[in-house]
Scaffold this active site. Structure first.
Site, PDB file in Angstrom:
ATOM      1  N   SER A  68       0.798  -1.230   0.000  1.00 24.36           N
ATOM      2  CA  SER A  68       0.000   0.000   0.000  1.00 24.36           C
ATOM      3  C   SER A  68       0.833   1.284   0.000  1.00 24.36           C
ATOM      4  CB  SER A  68      -0.954   0.020   1.203  1.00 24.36           C
ATOM      5  OG  SER A  68      -0.240   0.203   2.411  1.00 24.36           O
ATOM      6  N   LYS A 114       0.861   4.504   6.748  1.00 22.00           N
ATOM      7  CA  LYS A 114       0.171   5.386   5.799  1.00 22.00           C
ATOM      8  C   LYS A 114       0.778   6.783   5.846  1.00 22.00           C
ATOM      9  CE  LYS A 114      -2.747   2.093   4.842  1.00 22.00           C
ATOM     10  NZ  LYS A 114      -2.740   1.393   3.548  1.00 22.00           N
TER      11      LYS A 114
END
Length: 205
Positions: A68, A114
């Protein structure tokens, strides 16, 4: 004759007391070994306690899992996580953070890595596959494609909340705030300070 008797007498005394001296020497060596072992155990215990406290309050090491955050971070890379900075300041736009996965279900992970896109009060939207923050296109040199997932209308980030996304903008590549909504500071573990492994990629983030 008397000299011979005296020599025999001295030899007999030496033989008599030699085993005793050896026993005392062996006993002394045994005691020294026990003392040294106790010192090593005490030192190891102190180091363990200090490292545990540092790991809890100051820093952590995290391993990247999944794709990701590509192309910025790749699976298997190890990150140095600074935990103490968030005790004095909130995450900033652009910071890479490690947080507890707020999602539920079978695919829930223990931690996520993230990037902070928006902070409290910011307005975030995706229009024509471009990311906008406070009405302006966000310049993102760390991505390798436009956003391939669906656009979404402007949303205002709540107080004490953050909007996060993965750097991988290919379709379905990142589970982030587009999926589970805003995240709060209490689930953020720390800020990723730099890649420390492999050494060939040692670099500040």
């Amino acid at each position: 004759m008397s000299d011979n008797l005296e020599e025999e007498y001295l030899r007999s005394r030496q033989q008599k007391y030699k085993p005793s001296r050896n026993k005392r020497s062996q006993s002394s060596q045994g005691k020294r070994w026990i003392v040294e072992l106790k010192d090593w155990i005490l030192t190891a215990l102190v180091v363990f306690v200090i490292m545990s406290l540092l790991n809890i309050f100051v820093f952590n090491i995290s391993t990247v899992k999944g794709q990701s955050m590509q192309p910025t971070l790749w699976e298997g890379e190890k990150l140095f996580i600074n935990k103490i900075t968030l005790s004095f300041a909130n995450p900033k736009r652009g910071d890479i953070i490690v947080l507890h996965d707020p999602s539920t279900g079978m695919n829930r992970k223990e931690y996520l890595v993230k990037r902070v896109i928006g902070i409290p009060g910011d307005v975030v939207e995706v229009r024509d596959h471009l990311l906008y923050v406070n009405g302006k296109v966000k310049v993102e040199p760390y991505i390798d494609t436009a956003i391939q997932d669906s656009d979404f209308a402007p949303i205002t980030i709540d107080a004490d909340s953050f909007f996060i996304m993965g750097d991988n903008r290919h379709a379905g590549a990142s589970k982030d705030s587009r999926y589970f909504g805003f995240v709060t500071k209490d689930i953020i573990v720390g800020r990723a300070a730099f890649i420390w492994w492999p050494f060939s990629k040692l670099n500040a983030l």
